[in-house]
Design an enzyme around this catalytic site. Structure first.
Site, short mmCIF file in Angstrom:
data_model
loop_
_atom_site.label_atom_id
_atom_site.label_comp_id
_atom_site.label_asym_id
_atom_site.label_seq_id
_atom_site.Cartn_x
_atom_site.Cartn_y
_atom_site.Cartn_z
N SER A 70 0.84 -1.19 0.00
CA SER A 70 0.00 0.00 0.00
C SER A 70 0.87 1.24 0.00
O SER A 70 1.95 1.25 0.60
CB SER A 70 -0.89 0.01 1.25
OG SER A 70 -1.51 1.27 1.43
N TYR A 85 -2.49 -0.29 10.13
CA TYR A 85 -2.58 -0.86 8.78
C TYR A 85 -1.26 -0.67 8.03
O TYR A 85 -0.70 -1.62 7.46
CB TYR A 85 -3.73 -0.18 8.03
CG TYR A 85 -3.87 -0.58 6.58
CD1 TYR A 85 -4.62 -1.70 6.23
CD2 TYR A 85 -3.28 0.16 5.57
CE1 TYR A 85 -4.77 -2.07 4.91
CE2 TYR A 85 -3.42 -0.20 4.24
CZ TYR A 85 -4.17 -1.31 3.91
OH TYR A 85 -4.30 -1.67 2.59
#
Length: 214
Positions: A70, A85
């Protein structure tokens, strides 16, 4: 897995592995519970680690692995609420390089892709439930829209193909240029009117001496 390979494809090995399991939930550091932290770790870091370990004996020499990371791990992707995350995805970035190092003896290449804002069903189908966020995200993206799954899939297809036979241990951002364009600020130095970019200097020219705005 071995049974499926044999029964469905009449093979005893496979060529490509894409670790793409996703789970996202935002929480500020002060509000993050151990349960949420551990849940993110199980899916985003522990899962790819041990799934790859388990499947490695079935992979063909000369194959390829792609991990879905990501852009939240990069400076351009920093957003409040994504600390847990992004920490797991950062661990996956490191794991990608170690996999590339250790699997190289078998000619297996390992790379990662780092999507930006992409219209998927992650986070309980957030894009469908909150369509009002799409224009704001598109406005922060250099190419003027949010990503689609096919945008990410196309890069993954290239990375597992023979066209990328000399590429390994890389993390490729696939975000359409998220937060690529610097914000324009007003320079407040005396006698120095006009705009300048966040990186310093007016657009198209050097920043004037003595301008200390950052």
């Amino acid at each position: 897995m071995a049974d499926a390979l044999r029964d469905i494809w009449q093979r005893d090995s496979f060529d490509y592995l894409v670790n793409n399991a996703g789970f996202a939930q935002t929480s500020l550091i002060e509000d993050t519970t151990e349960e949420l932290f551990d849940g993110l770790m199980r899916v985003l870091l522990r899962g790819p680690y041990f799934l790859t370990q388990r499947l490695l004996p079935l992979m063909s020499d000369g194959g390829a692995v792609v991990n879905t990371s990501s852009n939240s791990t990069a400076i351009v992707g920093l957003e409040p609420g994504y600390s847990a995350y992004a920490s797991m995805k950062g661990g996956l970035d490191v794991l990608t390089r170690y996999m590339a190092k250790e699997f190289s003896t078998r000619g297996i290449r390992v790379n990662a892709v780092s999507p930006g804002s992409t219209r998927t069903r992650i986070a309980d189908d957030a894009f469908t439930r909150f369509p009002e966020v799409v224009p704001a995200l598109a406005a922060r993206t250099a190419l003027g829209r949010v990503g689609e799954p096919a945008d990410i899939g196309a890069m993954i297809a290239v990375l597992v193909s023979d066209e990328s036979r000399w590429v390994t241990a890389q993390n490729i951002e696939v975000s359409g240029g998220y937060n690529l364009q610097p914000r324009l600020l007003r320079c407040s130095c005396p006698g120095r009117g006009g705009r300048r970019s966040e990186r310093g200097g007016s657009p198209g020219r050097r920043r004037p001496r003595g301008c200390g705005r950052r």
